[in-house]
Design a protein around this motif. Structure first.
Motif, PDB file in Angstrom:
ATOM      1  N   ARG A  46       0.833  -1.201   0.000  1.00 55.87           N
ATOM      2  CA  ARG A  46       0.000   0.000   0.000  1.00 55.87           C
ATOM      3  C   ARG A  46       0.873   1.258   0.000  1.00 55.87           C
ATOM      4  NH1 ARG A  46      -5.465   1.003   2.144  1.00 55.87           N
ATOM      5  NH2 ARG A  46      -5.468  -1.206   2.701  1.00 55.87           N
ATOM      6  N   ASP A  47       1.939   1.249   0.783  1.00 52.43           N
ATOM      7  CA  ASP A  47       2.830   2.415   0.844  1.00 52.43           C
ATOM      8  C   ASP A  47       3.513   2.671  -0.499  1.00 52.43           C
ATOM      9  OD1 ASP A  47       2.194   2.841   3.501  1.00 52.43           O
ATOM     10  OD2 ASP A  47       3.879   1.642   4.230  1.00 52.43           O
ATOM     11  N   GLU A  48       3.909   1.616  -1.187  1.00 52.60           N
ATOM     12  CA  GLU A  48       4.536   1.780  -2.510  1.00 52.60           C
ATOM     13  C   GLU A  48       3.536   2.330  -3.518  1.00 52.60           C
ATOM     14  OE1 GLU A  48       7.857  -1.788  -2.391  1.00 52.60           O
ATOM     15  OE2 GLU A  48       5.792  -2.279  -2.939  1.00 52.60           O
ATOM     16  N   VAL A  49       2.283   1.884  -3.435  1.00 54.36           N
ATOM     17  CA  VAL A  49       1.243   2.382  -4.341  1.00 54.36           C
ATOM     18  C   VAL A  49       1.003   3.865  -4.087  1.00 54.36           C
ATOM     19  CG1 VAL A  49      -1.209   2.208  -4.916  1.00 54.36           C
ATOM     20  CG2 VAL A  49       0.138   0.141  -4.648  1.00 54.36           C
ATOM     21  N   ILE A  50       0.914   4.249  -2.820  1.00 50.88           N
ATOM     22  CA  ILE A  50       0.684   5.659  -2.488  1.00 50.88           C
ATOM     23  C   ILE A  50       1.872   6.511  -2.911  1.00 50.88           C
ATOM     24  CG2 ILE A  50       0.410   7.274  -0.558  1.00 50.88           C
ATOM     25  CD1 ILE A  50      -1.310   5.108   0.793  1.00 50.88           C
ATOM     26  N   SER A  51       3.083   6.012  -2.747  1.00 51.42           N
ATOM     27  CA  SER A  51       4.243   6.811  -3.155  1.00 51.42           C
ATOM     28  C   SER A  51       4.308   6.978  -4.669  1.00 51.42           C
ATOM     29  CB  SER A  51       5.540   6.198  -2.622  1.00 51.42           C
ATOM     30  OG  SER A  51       5.828   4.984  -3.275  1.00 51.42           O
ATOM     31  N   ARG A  52       3.778   6.023  -5.420  1.00 48.45           N
ATOM     32  CA  ARG A  52       3.791   6.137  -6.884  1.00 48.45           C
ATOM     33  C   ARG A  52       2.662   7.020  -7.410  1.00 48.45           C
ATOM     34  NH1 ARG A  52       6.066   3.193 -11.284  1.00 48.45           N
ATOM     35  NH2 ARG A  52       4.854   3.506 -13.162  1.00 48.45           N
ATOM     36  N   PHE A  53       1.443   6.831  -6.891  1.00 49.78           N
ATOM     37  CA  PHE A  53       0.275   7.525  -7.432  1.00 49.78           C
ATOM     38  C   PHE A  53      -0.145   8.755  -6.630  1.00 49.78           C
ATOM     39  CE2 PHE A  53      -0.349   3.117  -8.911  1.00 49.78           C
ATOM     40  CZ  PHE A  53      -0.367   3.358 -10.269  1.00 49.78           C
ATOM     41  N   GLY A  54       0.360   8.913  -5.417  1.00 44.53           N
ATOM     42  CA  GLY A  54      -0.071  10.022  -4.571  1.00 44.53           C
ATOM     43  C   GLY A  54      -1.245   9.588  -3.703  1.00 44.53           C
ATOM     44  N   GLU A  55      -1.714  10.491  -2.898  1.00 44.09           N
ATOM     45  CA  GLU A  55      -2.819  10.171  -1.996  1.00 44.09           C
ATOM     46  C   GLU A  55      -4.112  10.026  -2.793  1.00 44.09           C
ATOM     47  OE1 GLU A  55      -4.080   8.840   1.379  1.00 44.09           O
ATOM     48  OE2 GLU A  55      -2.062   9.624   1.249  1.00 44.09           O
ATOM     49  N   SER A  56      -4.890   9.043  -2.436  1.00 44.21           N
ATOM     50  CA  SER A  56      -6.133   8.753  -3.137  1.00 44.21           C
ATOM     51  C   SER A  56      -7.273   9.585  -2.569  1.00 44.21           C
ATOM     52  CB  SER A  56      -6.471   7.267  -2.988  1.00 44.21           C
ATOM     53  OG  SER A  56      -7.756   7.008  -3.489  1.00 44.21           O
ATOM     54  N   LEU A  57      -8.114  10.109  -3.443  1.00 43.27           N
ATOM     55  CA  LEU A  57      -9.298  10.834  -2.996  1.00 43.27           C
ATOM     56  C   LEU A  57     -10.459   9.887  -2.707  1.00 43.27           C
ATOM     57  CD1 LEU A  57      -9.161  13.872  -5.426  1.00 43.27           C
ATOM     58  CD2 LEU A  57      -8.401  13.747  -3.058  1.00 43.27           C
TER      59      LEU A  57
END
Length: 112
Positions: A46-57
């Motif tokens: 999850r942390d890698e996904v957030i670091s790649r795409f940014g915070e999800s709305l």
């Protein structure tokens, strides 16, 4: 001599236009979505996904479903351990579902 300079100038203009075409149209619409899908196929955390795409709305918790916002197809899957939706400018929307170990379990791609 003048003919040689015009060839150089026309070549430079052509290179600039080709670069603009690539970075404004080909890269965001063709290259980046493929790179994003390859990244998600590797089951990142999850942390890698957030670091790649940014915070999800759009985030859903366990047992939640995404709401229809005009992007099709909407995954009808229920999130077992949570999910997030990401959208890059000029590209598709990516719905990401996470597993118990906080890694990508499933993702779906939708377009408007």
């Amino acid at each position: 001599m003048r003919r040689n300079w015009s060839w150089v100038v026309n070549g430079a203009i052509g290179i600039v236009l080709a670069g603009l075409l690539f970075f404004e149209f080909v890269e965001p619409y063709c290259v980046q979505p493929g790179l994003d899908r390859a990244f998600l196929d590797g089951r990142p955390s999850r942390d890698e996904v957030i670091s790649r795409f940014g915070e999800s709305l759009e985030q859903i918790g366990p047992g939640g479903k995404f709401r229809m916002t005009g992007w099709r197809p909407l995954p009808d899957r229920v999130a077992e351990y949570g999910g997030m939706a990401f959208q890059r400018p000029n590209t598709d929307k990516i719905y990401v579902f996470f597993s118990a170990d906080d890694r990508v379990a499933f993702y779906g791609v939708a377009s408007s």
